[in-house]
Design an enzyme around this catalytic site. Structure first.
Site, PDB file in Angstrom:
ATOM      1  N   ARG A  21      40.309   9.541  50.438  1.00 24.81           N
ATOM      2  CA  ARG A  21      40.936  10.806  50.912  1.00 24.81           C
ATOM      3  C   ARG A  21      40.213  11.867  50.958  1.00 24.81           C
ATOM      4  O   ARG A  21      40.386  12.688  51.811  1.00 24.81           O
ATOM      5  CB  ARG A  21      42.001  10.971  49.823  1.00 24.81           C
ATOM      6  CG  ARG A  21      43.245   9.673  49.696  1.00 24.81           C
ATOM      7  CD  ARG A  21      43.959   9.798  48.469  1.00 24.81           C
ATOM      8  NE  ARG A  21      43.225   9.492  47.319  1.00 24.81           N
ATOM      9  CZ  ARG A  21      43.721   9.499  46.039  1.00 24.81           C
ATOM     10  NH1 ARG A  21      44.908   9.647  45.840  1.00 24.81           N
ATOM     11  NH2 ARG A  21      42.847   9.099  44.904  1.00 24.81           N
TER      12      ARG A  21
ATOM     13  N   ASP B 196      46.973   6.829  47.011  1.00 24.61           N
ATOM     14  CA  ASP B 196      45.835   6.283  47.255  1.00 24.61           C
ATOM     15  C   ASP B 196      45.960   5.103  48.113  1.00 24.61           C
ATOM     16  O   ASP B 196      46.726   4.110  47.816  1.00 24.61           O
ATOM     17  CB  ASP B 196      45.443   5.937  45.562  1.00 24.61           C
ATOM     18  CG  ASP B 196      44.095   5.419  45.718  1.00 24.61           C
ATOM     19  OD1 ASP B 196      43.514   5.137  46.679  1.00 24.61           O
ATOM     20  OD2 ASP B 196      43.718   5.106  44.489  1.00 24.61           O
TER      21      ASP B 196
END
Ligand code: 4NP
Length: 165
Positions: free
Chosen positions: A14, A126
């Site tokens: 990310r 996630d």
């Protein structure tokens, strides 16, 4: 120079993608002399590694330049960066725990989706244990959130002069 640090857990999915998208938008808007950024992880799991191959593929699909090696949040980051931008609440908790150990507090800390209009969650999911489609979803969330982040910086900071105010 306003310095922004994007933070996730592993620094291979990310936050490196967030920093790459942010960098591209800084170029498009001619803010490269006023704002800089980097990314890191709160964990030591992937220090020195390239981004996850699915992150690399996602960046490629969107013509985003990605040049990063995993690194862990450290004490000097608390001094060096004006803005900490976390991907999820567990990152915030980990940043605060690291701050206690280092006896430092972030100058300014936000969850990135604070800047996304109509966000359906406060967290960027996630994508590590999921499939390719999770990375596409992350890209969409980050792209919208970063537009909002830059709008906030234009409104609340002296971005033309690279100062917080
Ligand atoms: P990231 O994703 O925090 O977005 O980089 C993860 C990468 C690796 C792991 C967890 C999340 N891991 O457990 O190794």
């Amino acid at each position: 120079m306003i310095k922004v640090l994007f933070i996730c857990l592993g620094n291979i999915c990310r936050s490196p993608l967030a920093a790459a998208i942010f960098t591209q938008k800084l170029h498009e808007r001619n803010y490269t002399h006023q704002v800089s950024c980097d990314s890191c992880g709160t964990s030591d799991y992937h220090i020195g590694e390239l981004p996850d191959e699915r992150t690399i593929a996602c960046a490629k699909r969107h013509s985003i330049q990605l040049h990063h090696r995993g690194r862990q949040l450290n004490r000097s980051d608390f001094k060096d960066f004006d803005l900490f931008i976390a991907m999820d609440q567990s990152n915030v908790d980990n940043i605060n725990m690291a701050g206690e150990i280092f006896k430092m507090t972030p100058k300014c800390l936000f969850l990135i989706r604070h800047f996304q209009k109509n966000a359906d969650s406060q967290d960027v999911p996630d994508p590590y244990y999921g499939g390719e489609e999770g990375f596409e979803k992350v890209y969409e969330i980050l792209n919208e959130s970063i537009d909002g982040l830059i709008s906030m910086m234009e409104k609340d900071f002296d971005i033309e002069n690279g100062r917080l105010l």
